[in-house]
Design a protein around this motif. Sequence first.
Motif, PDB file in Angstrom:
ATOM      1  N   LEU A 156       0.828  -1.210   0.000  1.00 15.75           N
ATOM      2  CA  LEU A 156       0.000   0.000   0.000  1.00 15.75           C
ATOM      3  C   LEU A 156       0.860   1.257   0.000  1.00 15.75           C
ATOM      4  N   GLY A 157       0.454   2.229  -0.798  1.00 18.85           N
ATOM      5  CA  GLY A 157       1.070   3.548  -0.771  1.00 18.85           C
ATOM      6  C   GLY A 157       2.446   3.648  -1.382  1.00 18.85           C
ATOM      7  N   GLN A 158       2.929   2.613  -2.063  1.00 14.19           N
ATOM      8  CA  GLN A 158       4.274   2.642  -2.651  1.00 14.19           C
ATOM      9  C   GLN A 158       4.207   2.289  -4.136  1.00 14.19           C
ATOM     10  N   ASP A 159       3.308   2.910  -4.847  1.00 19.25           N
ATOM     11  CA  ASP A 159       3.090   2.572  -6.263  1.00 19.25           C
ATOM     12  C   ASP A 159       4.336   2.824  -7.099  1.00 19.25           C
ATOM     13  N   ARG A 201      18.494   2.713  -5.502  1.00 15.91           N
ATOM     14  CA  ARG A 201      17.810   3.199  -4.293  1.00 15.91           C
ATOM     15  C   ARG A 201      16.332   3.429  -4.567  1.00 15.91           C
ATOM     16  N   PHE A 202      15.498   2.975  -3.628  1.00 15.39           N
ATOM     17  CA  PHE A 202      14.055   3.194  -3.681  1.00 15.39           C
ATOM     18  C   PHE A 202      13.631   3.808  -2.344  1.00 15.39           C
ATOM     19  N   ASP A 203      13.000   4.967  -2.407  1.00 21.05           N
ATOM     20  CA  ASP A 203      12.534   5.651  -1.199  1.00 21.05           C
ATOM     21  C   ASP A 203      11.053   5.362  -0.995  1.00 21.05           C
ATOM     22  N   LEU A 204      10.745   4.664   0.076  1.00 21.01           N
ATOM     23  CA  LEU A 204       9.366   4.351   0.410  1.00 21.01           C
ATOM     24  C   LEU A 204       8.795   5.479   1.267  1.00 21.01           C
ATOM     25  N   ARG A 205       7.615   5.930   0.913  1.00 22.49           N
ATOM     26  CA  ARG A 205       7.016   7.087   1.565  1.00 22.49           C
ATOM     27  C   ARG A 205       6.136   6.657   2.727  1.00 22.49           C
ATOM     28  N   ARG A 206       5.833   7.633   3.572  1.00 26.75           N
ATOM     29  CA  ARG A 206       4.824   7.399   4.593  1.00 26.75           C
ATOM     30  C   ARG A 206       3.474   7.156   3.919  1.00 26.75           C
ATOM     31  N   ILE A 207       2.744   6.210   4.438  1.00 27.83           N
ATOM     32  CA  ILE A 207       1.476   5.829   3.816  1.00 27.83           C
ATOM     33  C   ILE A 207       0.415   6.863   4.198  1.00 27.83           C
ATOM     34  N   PRO A 208      -0.377   7.366   3.251  1.00 29.23           N
ATOM     35  CA  PRO A 208      -1.392   8.375   3.573  1.00 29.23           C
ATOM     36  C   PRO A 208      -2.388   7.883   4.613  1.00 29.23           C
ATOM     37  N   VAL A 222      -2.221  27.446   0.249  1.00 24.76           N
ATOM     38  CA  VAL A 222      -1.398  27.493  -0.963  1.00 24.76           C
ATOM     39  C   VAL A 222      -1.938  26.551  -2.035  1.00 24.76           C
ATOM     40  N   ASP A 223      -2.192  25.297  -1.656  1.00 19.50           N
ATOM     41  CA  ASP A 223      -2.650  24.297  -2.626  1.00 19.50           C
ATOM     42  C   ASP A 223      -3.515  23.280  -1.891  1.00 19.50           C
ATOM     43  N   ALA A 224      -4.826  23.429  -1.990  1.00 15.84           N
ATOM     44  CA  ALA A 224      -5.740  22.558  -1.252  1.00 15.84           C
ATOM     45  C   ALA A 224      -5.687  21.119  -1.744  1.00 15.84           C
ATOM     46  N   ALA A 225      -5.354  20.907  -3.010  1.00 15.63           N
ATOM     47  CA  ALA A 225      -5.351  19.546  -3.554  1.00 15.63           C
ATOM     48  C   ALA A 225      -4.258  18.682  -2.943  1.00 15.63           C
ATOM     49  N   THR A 226      -3.226  19.307  -2.354  1.00 18.17           N
ATOM     50  CA  THR A 226      -2.125  18.529  -1.785  1.00 18.17           C
ATOM     51  C   THR A 226      -2.586  17.661  -0.622  1.00 18.17           C
ATOM     52  N   LEU A 227      -3.620  18.083   0.093  1.00 20.70           N
ATOM     53  CA  LEU A 227      -4.051  17.387   1.305  1.00 20.70           C
ATOM     54  C   LEU A 227      -5.202  16.421   1.066  1.00 20.70           C
ATOM     55  N   ARG A 228      -5.485  16.078  -0.146  1.00 19.91           N
ATOM     56  CA  ARG A 228      -6.676  15.270  -0.403  1.00 19.91           C
ATOM     57  C   ARG A 228      -6.597  13.882   0.237  1.00 19.91           C
ATOM     58  N   GLU A 229      -5.402  13.324   0.442  1.00 21.81           N
ATOM     59  CA  GLU A 229      -5.265  12.006   1.054  1.00 21.81           C
ATOM     60  C   GLU A 229      -4.740  12.068   2.485  1.00 21.81           C
ATOM     61  N   VAL A 262      -5.930  14.331   5.172  1.00 24.65           N
ATOM     62  CA  VAL A 262      -6.812  14.785   6.247  1.00 24.65           C
ATOM     63  C   VAL A 262      -8.186  14.168   6.069  1.00 24.65           C
ATOM     64  N   SER A 263      -8.914  14.119   7.187  1.00 22.84           N
ATOM     65  CA  SER A 263     -10.276  13.589   7.166  1.00 22.84           C
ATOM     66  C   SER A 263     -11.248  14.652   6.673  1.00 22.84           C
ATOM     67  N   ASP A 264     -12.481  14.245   6.480  1.00 26.68           N
ATOM     68  CA  ASP A 264     -13.495  15.186   6.005  1.00 26.68           C
ATOM     69  C   ASP A 264     -13.766  16.274   7.045  1.00 26.68           C
ATOM     70  N   ALA A 265     -13.742  15.907   8.347  1.00 22.97           N
ATOM     71  CA  ALA A 265     -13.973  16.906   9.394  1.00 22.97           C
ATOM     72  C   ALA A 265     -12.870  17.958   9.400  1.00 22.97           C
ATOM     73  N   VAL A 266     -11.633  17.536   9.244  1.00 24.22           N
ATOM     74  CA  VAL A 266     -10.516  18.488   9.206  1.00 24.22           C
ATOM     75  C   VAL A 266     -10.596  19.354   7.961  1.00 24.22           C
ATOM     76  N   ARG A 267     -10.969  18.766   6.841  1.00 23.59           N
ATOM     77  CA  ARG A 267     -11.083  19.555   5.609  1.00 23.59           C
ATOM     78  C   ARG A 267     -12.162  20.628   5.751  1.00 23.59           C
ATOM     79  N   ALA A 268     -13.284  20.288   6.394  1.00 25.39           N
ATOM     80  CA  ALA A 268     -14.333  21.288   6.613  1.00 25.39           C
ATOM     81  C   ALA A 268     -13.837  22.411   7.515  1.00 25.39           C
ATOM     82  N   ALA A 269     -13.053  22.058   8.542  1.00 26.11           N
ATOM     83  CA  ALA A 269     -12.494  23.091   9.421  1.00 26.11           C
ATOM     84  C   ALA A 269     -11.501  23.973   8.673  1.00 26.11           C
TER      85      ALA A 269
END
Length: 647
Positions: free
Chosen positions: A56-59, A209-216, A334-341, A343-350
């Motif tokens: 998961l999260g390492q496409d 080298r392969f850098d694995l990211r934090r999973i959203p 700055v860029d709302a689309a960056t946080l689409r994965e 934050v939760s819906d409640a945080v996005r509304a806030a």
Amino acid sequence: MGDRVDFATARDQGDRKTGSGSGVHTSVLGSFRYRKVVTYQVFARKYRPQIFDDVLGQDHVVQTLKNAITQRRLAHAYLFVGPRGTGKTSTARILAKALNCVHGPTVTPCGVCDSCREISQGNSLDVLEIDGASNNSVDQVRELRENVRFVPVRGRYKVYIIDEVHMLTQQAFNALLKTLEEPPEHVIFVFATTEVHRVLPTILSRCQRFDLRRIPTKVIARHLGFIAEQEKVVLAPEAAEAIAVAADGGLRDAESMLDQLVAFCGDRVGESEVLEVFGLTSERVVIDLFRAIIHRKAAEALALIDRQAEAGKDLGKLLTDLLVFARHLLVYQVDAATLREEVSDAVRAALDDLRPQLTTPELLRLIQQLADTEAILKWSSNKRMHLEIGAIRAVQGLEEVGLDAVLTALEELRSGAGSPGSRLTPPAKAVRPSPVTAPLESPAPLQVTPPEISPAPASKPAPERAAKPDLSAGRPSEAGTEPAPAVDPETRKPAAEAHSEAPVEQVPASQEAVSVPSESPKDSLLEFWAKLLDEVRRRRPLILSWLEKAAPVSTEGGVLRIGFPPGQNLALESLMRANNRKFVEGLVSERLGSAYRVEGEIKEGLEPVALGAPGAEVDANEAFKRDPLIQKALEIFRAEIQVGDGL
């Protein structure tokens, strides 16, 4: 599934029998009893990825490895870098299965052949997993280097997976260099590390080298919901999101937390249980605390902190969550689309609600204040007190006016007072007030083309300290060429024509256009200089003190020459700076109706022009304080002027 072996001393030989109906098989080995018990397998092992599609999260990593296997472009060494619980070792195992599967090399290992099962269970002779922390000596690496020569037992490749490779000593790394660069064709090295900066550059250069990211967060929450469904556990969506946030991008941490919650709660897990077991703070509390701070409600913020402290919450984690939320808001602006994965819906509304309530500079100051508090809180024993102090300072920091706001407001005031190109009609008789007794309302700028001024009486003596510029026409220059006719700066006509009834005496060349009789052209230049100083006092009083030390010399050839007496080099250099000179040139060009340049020089025997009432001393500080623009700024920002050495 695994087996556990328990040995216990048999009390007597007659106890050697096989139990029935209990699901437990018992037999005797000598004087010991062997019991085989079915053991529990934790979620992190039970739901470990078995194929590439399960990662998961390492496409980006999965797709690269798939393409390498399909195209047979396999490297001899791979390095997986990333935080804990993101799939480094699991991906290495899947790669080994894909290479040694009976149907392989394939991107979809079957998982049922002997090779796949042995790799999954960790007992394959061809896939050796080595713990770098406990096998970090040079002798152990030398032994590994000797073993790589042997061919695989069952599969096509012998795969060495070294976990936490950064724990190897420098001598061990150096012993591995040659083998790592040119290993046998049947050997593949796979390294995994969480601290890549501790790996030698010579090792990094020999690996892909392969850098694995934090999973959203949302990906982790969905996976926890899948596990709960498989285990017949009712997991509330809010609880899954709380676990995912606390896991901080590590899937293994999230699975372990869910395992613990199921043991505590049974088959129903809610958000309150998650917060209670792990001491976490609800997203609603973090949002309410952030609102209290930005709305300048210090008492409400302290009450929220008090309730969290009484509930036994980790105040350091609360401050970290507050900083993370502030960071989310900054990114969202700055860029709302960056946080689409993330934050939760409640945080996005806030975030939608709070975005217009703070400017970016204010939010940056708030984040800096919270970060300073976090640095103190980390080493403090009284975390509650420092968190309360930090909240109060954050509230006060938002009430302060930033320098950018001051400059913007001053610029707006300056624009409202009149742009540099504005030309206002003067009153019927403009009188220049003394700099000391000047009223708050400064006189309006004079017209560029005023009426023609009658010549001054010939008997009027010239001021002793006044500079005497050369505005006479027809005087030969020092080079012997014919100079351009002098121009009256008020009438824009030749001086001889504008003041024909008052002839101008010739000036000796030795005086270099500094000494002329006290007649109309000189008085016109002095009057122009007085009006120029008035305009400077109204628009930019900070440079007035430099101009008052100078005197006009001439206005020939589109150049206003300004002379400074000896000892005023600092005033000359300050006035000739690019921004100050540009301002004066614009002001002169505005009043004279054409483009003029300003040049300054030191003149021997030159004294500044005495302007103002007799005996009145020009006080730059007082002129600055009386400036209407400065007084309006002081009124807006409720400020006061601190007079120092530089003002």
